[in-house]
Design an enzyme around this catalytic site. Structure first.
Site, PDB file in Angstrom:
ATOM      1  N   ILE A   1      20.554   1.343 -32.080  1.00 54.38           N
ATOM      2  CA  ILE A   1      21.171   0.997 -30.793  1.00 54.38           C
ATOM      3  C   ILE A   1      21.665  -0.444 -30.853  1.00 54.38           C
ATOM      4  O   ILE A   1      21.316  -1.170 -31.798  1.00 54.38           O
ATOM      5  CB  ILE A   1      20.178   1.215 -29.624  1.00 54.38           C
TER       6      ILE A   1
ATOM      7  N   GLU B   1      31.656 -10.301 -45.766  1.00 50.79           N
ATOM      8  CA  GLU B   1      32.667  -9.316 -45.304  1.00 50.79           C
ATOM      9  C   GLU B   1      33.783 -10.030 -44.517  1.00 50.79           C
ATOM     10  O   GLU B   1      34.971  -9.789 -44.747  1.00 50.79           O
ATOM     11  CB  GLU B   1      31.942  -8.284 -44.439  1.00 50.79           C
TER      12      GLU B   1
ATOM     13  N   GLY C   1      29.727   1.518 -42.339  1.00 55.24           N
ATOM     14  CA  GLY C   1      30.532   2.038 -41.237  1.00 55.24           C
ATOM     15  C   GLY C   1      30.252   3.514 -41.007  1.00 55.24           C
ATOM     16  O   GLY C   1      29.248   4.064 -41.487  1.00 55.24           O
TER      17      GLY C   1
ATOM     18  N   ARG D   1      19.045   9.874 -23.209  1.00 52.64           N
ATOM     19  CA  ARG D   1      18.974  10.205 -21.775  1.00 52.64           C
ATOM     20  C   ARG D   1      19.918  11.337 -21.405  1.00 52.64           C
ATOM     21  O   ARG D   1      19.729  12.032 -20.428  1.00 52.64           O
ATOM     22  CB  ARG D   1      19.302   8.962 -20.941  1.00 52.64           C
TER      23      ARG D   1
ATOM     24  N   ARG E   1      28.125 -45.229 -41.264  1.00 53.03           N
ATOM     25  CA  ARG E   1      27.018 -44.965 -40.323  1.00 53.03           C
ATOM     26  C   ARG E   1      26.092 -46.177 -40.217  1.00 53.03           C
ATOM     27  O   ARG E   1      25.597 -46.527 -39.151  1.00 53.03           O
ATOM     28  CB  ARG E   1      26.205 -43.739 -40.783  1.00 53.03           C
TER      29      ARG E   1
ATOM     30  N   LYS F   1      21.615  -8.342 -44.629  1.00 54.57           N
ATOM     31  CA  LYS F   1      22.753  -7.664 -43.984  1.00 54.57           C
ATOM     32  C   LYS F   1      23.649  -8.682 -43.262  1.00 54.57           C
ATOM     33  O   LYS F   1      24.868  -8.567 -43.272  1.00 54.57           O
ATOM     34  CB  LYS F   1      22.239  -6.596 -42.999  1.00 54.57           C
TER      35      LYS F   1
END
Ligand code: 6PG
Length: 450
Positions: free
Chosen positions: A73, A188, A129, A33, A428, A181
């Site tokens: 994005i 990571e 990164g 934009r 239980r 990923k």
């Protein structure tokens, strides 16, 4: 040639990927934009391969067919909204690639929406990164059809290289690249926390920042280093006018959510990833450091360096094994046919968790399940005495090491011949008639406890 890539999103990752494409003589046409932002990027592009527009219709019209549009994005609603808007302008056979840190189930959903319009959807995890995006990231690609050849070549030319091959993994299913990923990010988190716990131990052992840096530098000599260990060694030495930067940073860690999604996903599948849970919790807990009025008495500890080095290796391997076992598990129950070798190749260069350990695992014969690999079991066993020693030292010195401890507990818990969970079953059944299974039968029965 129809190589032009359409790019939406020119933040840190988007701009650097655009410049990377341009360096490799692949034209990039950008939609944004803000004309100023487009111009800023064009000015950085010494090869002159980047163009842009502020009008989405022009953007789509300017791209050769079939269009190849990469979105970089923020994940979640922004990506979904943009994709839906874009789809209205696209035609059958166009290719829409989501390169954000998307939740893999969102990618599956977006893939479905695209399929209904005969648009090819590619869910692509990008790691490395800012520097990786510019010089060579690792790309984890999920699609339902084999990927378009031109696109494959373009992505291969921007990716990092390992063993003469681009660090690209191809996975079956729109969301599978993003699943891989997500797991990468969970690992990571754990690796970062393991290194951070070692930093804590060394601080308590009165090592100065230079000595800590050297400690981490030594890992390279033993082929036990990793990108995260290397950057830690560098971080330790960085100074400004007030002294070492590391001593000026607040001890409060934040996150953008991928570790949390890894934890949630493993809980949804009932699969244990304890080292990753603890790593995520450590970040959350770091924001609650003022619960008590009094602090524990500070004690200096005496640490055996070799044991600490072995402990880091143990915890990193245990974490990696948990992550890879989870991939094996999901692959089998969701019928995704994920090849662990491909994942290991994919993670061996470009990405944040790249390491000597991944290369070592990549060299193994992994035709069977990971747990049948003698290397993993034997290496954990070889380093067991070291991790015990470090844990004892930390208990005596009141040093909290959640990921190191949970990695130890995971291995010992899964290799011990006795597991006490029979008592949980009994409890239980005692209070809630939840039934138990006896050793000699698959039947669930309620016992009379009176
Ligand atoms: C990578 C990183 C990258 C990033 C994430 C996670 O592989 O390049 O994982 O995707 O670091 O934003 O960051 P958080 O720590 O904020 O969750």
């Amino acid at each position: 040639m129809n190589e032009t890539i359409g790019l939406i999103g020119i933040g840190v990752m988007g701009s650097n990927i655009a410049l990377n494409f341009s360096d490799n003589n692949i034209p990039v046409h950008v939609f944004n934009r803000s004309e100023d932002k487009i111009n800023l990027l064009i000015n950085k592009d010494s090869k002159g391969n980047i163009t842009g527009t502020t009008d989405i219709q022009n953007f789509v019209n300017n791209l050769p067919k079939p269009r190849k549009i990469l979105m970089l994005i923020p994940s979640g609603k922004p990506t979904l909204d943009m994709a839906k808007k874009l789809i209205e302008h696209l035609e059958p056979n166009d290719i829409l690639i989501d390169g954000g840190n998307a939740y893999y189930l969102d990618s599956n959903e977006l893939g479905e929406i695209c399929s209904r319009k005969e648009i090819e959807f590619v869910g692509m995890g990008v790691s490395g990164g800012e520097e990786g995006a510019r010089k060579g990231p690792a790309l984890m690609i999920g699609s339902s059809n084999p990927i378009n050849n031109e696109l494959k070549n373009s992505l291969s030319s921007i990716a990092a290289i390992f063993n003469n091959k681009p660090s690209i993994g191809f996975y079956k299913g729109h969301g599978t690249g993003h699943f891989i990923k997500m797991l990468h990010n969970g690992i990571e988190y754990a690796e970062m926390q393991i290194i951070t716990e070692a930093f804590h131990i060394l601080k308590k052992a009165n090592f100065n920042n230079e000595q800590i840096s050297n400690f981490f530098k030594e890992f390279t000599k033993e082929n036990r280093s990793s990108y995260l260990i290397e950057i830690t060694s560098n971080i330790m030495l960085k100074k400004n006018e007030s002294g070492y930067i590391i001593d000026q940073i607040r001890s409060e860690a934040s996150h953008k959510g991928t570790g949390k999604l890894t934890v949630e996903t493993s809980l949804n599948y009932g699969f244990p990833l304890p080292s990753i849970y603890e790593a995520f919790n450590a970040r959350v807990e770091s924001n609650f450091q003022n619960l008590w009025n009094e602090k524990l008495e500070e004690k200096e500890i005496d640490i055996d360096i070799e044991s600490l080095s072995n402990t880091i290796y143990f915890a990193r391997l245990a974490t990696m094994a948990q992550g890879l076992l989870f991939i094996e598990h999901i692959s089998s129950i969701e019928n995704l046919e994920i090849d662990l070798k491909e994942v290991l190749q994919n993670w061996s260069a470009g990405c944040i968790i790249r390491s000597d350990l991944l290369k070592e695992l990549g060299d193994l014969n992994l035709s069977n399940a990971l747990t049948s690999s003698e290397f993993v079991h034997n290496t954990l066993l070889e380093n067991l005495e070291s991790i015990k020693k470090v844990i004892k030292t930390c208990v005596d010195g009141s040093v909290s090491i959640p990921v190191i401890t949970s990695s130890y507990n995971w291995f010992v818990g899964t290799t011990n011949s006795f597991n006490p969970s029979s008592l949980i079953q009994a409890q239980r059944d005692y209070f809630g008639a939840h039934q138990v299974q006896l050793n000699n039968s698959d039947e669930f029965i309620h016992l009379d406890w009176d």
